[in-house]
Design a protein around this motif. Structure first.
Motif, PDB file in Angstrom:
ATOM      1  N   THR A   1       0.816  -1.209   0.000  1.00 55.37           N
ATOM      2  CA  THR A   1       0.000   0.000   0.000  1.00 55.37           C
ATOM      3  C   THR A   1       0.852   1.263   0.000  1.00 55.37           C
ATOM      4  OG1 THR A   1      -1.610   1.288   1.264  1.00 55.37           O
ATOM      5  CG2 THR A   1      -0.181  -0.185   2.511  1.00 55.37           C
ATOM      6  N   ILE A   2       0.454   2.244  -0.819  1.00 55.98           N
ATOM      7  CA  ILE A   2       1.233   3.479  -0.911  1.00 55.98           C
ATOM      8  C   ILE A   2       1.209   4.250   0.398  1.00 55.98           C
ATOM      9  CG2 ILE A   2       0.934   3.712  -3.404  1.00 55.98           C
ATOM     10  CD1 ILE A   2      -1.228   5.840  -2.837  1.00 55.98           C
ATOM     11  N   SER A   3       0.230   3.970   1.265  1.00 53.64           N
ATOM     12  CA  SER A   3       0.141   4.695   2.529  1.00 53.64           C
ATOM     13  C   SER A   3       1.280   4.343   3.480  1.00 53.64           C
ATOM     14  CB  SER A   3      -1.201   4.421   3.212  1.00 53.64           C
ATOM     15  OG  SER A   3      -1.350   3.047   3.488  1.00 53.64           O
ATOM     16  N   ALA A   4       2.046   3.301   3.147  1.00 47.93           N
ATOM     17  CA  ALA A   4       3.166   2.891   3.986  1.00 47.93           C
ATOM     18  C   ALA A   4       4.501   3.451   3.496  1.00 47.93           C
ATOM     19  CB  ALA A   4       3.248   1.380   4.046  1.00 47.93           C
ATOM     20  N   TYR A   5       4.468   4.229   2.411  1.00 41.57           N
ATOM     21  CA  TYR A   5       5.690   4.738   1.793  1.00 41.57           C
ATOM     22  C   TYR A   5       5.653   6.247   1.642  1.00 41.57           C
ATOM     23  CZ  TYR A   5       6.595  -0.083   0.316  1.00 41.57           C
ATOM     24  OH  TYR A   5       6.833  -1.434   0.288  1.00 41.57           O
ATOM     25  N   THR A   6       6.825   6.833   1.643  1.00 39.94           N
ATOM     26  CA  THR A   6       6.967   8.194   1.144  1.00 39.94           C
ATOM     27  C   THR A   6       7.020   8.077  -0.369  1.00 39.94           C
ATOM     28  OG1 THR A   6       8.152   8.977   3.091  1.00 39.94           O
ATOM     29  CG2 THR A   6       8.460  10.225   1.040  1.00 39.94           C
ATOM     30  N   MET A   7       6.127   8.791  -1.040  1.00 41.69           N
ATOM     31  CA  MET A   7       6.008   8.689  -2.487  1.00 41.69           C
ATOM     32  C   MET A   7       6.561   9.943  -3.158  1.00 41.69           C
ATOM     33  SD  MET A   7       4.648   5.727  -2.803  1.00 41.69           S
ATOM     34  CE  MET A   7       4.290   5.754  -4.561  1.00 41.69           C
TER      35      MET A   7
END
Length: 129
Positions: free
Chosen positions: A28-34
């Motif tokens: 999930t992108i919510s777990a990363y700095t994008m």
């Protein structure tokens, strides 16, 4: 490991608007700095915008007021809305992810390619005058 796939690149006229998408899978992108990056022919890859896990955004000076980074966690998708496009915005655009426990929009400002470990294949944006 997160996999990323950009889309939405196109050829547009100067002054136009374009919205890029980056669909994530595997995590999930919510777990990363994008981040969003771009690379023009003959130039180094440069950071455009970053987004922390808490939703804090940062922008390189040359896109402030023109570009907006956002995400839809339910769709696991990162976006880049680009307006007032100019020919100098012509480039291959990439999204990337960095471990949020090691990289934030403050620690990597503007986003530095070396800080991001997972990359998409890119989408081409061409702006004609």
């Amino acid at each position: 490991q997160i996999q990323l796939a950009e889309s939405g690149g196109a050829s547009v006229q100067s002054g136009g608007t374009l919205k890029l998408s980056c669909l994530a899978s595997g995590d999930t992108i919510s777990a990363y700095t994008m981040g969003w990056f771009r690379q023009a022919p003959g130039k180094e890859r440069e950071g455009i915008a970053g987004l922390d896990i808490d939703g804090t955004a940062s922008y390189a000076e040359f896109v402030k007021g023109r570009f907006t980074i956002s995400r839809d966690i339910a769709k696991n998708t990162l976006y880049l809305l680009m307006s007032s496009l100019q020919p100098e915005d012509t480039a291959m655009y990439y999204c990337a992810a960095a471990p949020a426990d090691r990289v934030t929009v403050l620690s990597s400002y503007p986003p530095a390619p070396k800080d991001f470990s997972d990359w998409g294949q890119g989408t081409q944006v061409t702006v004609s005058s």
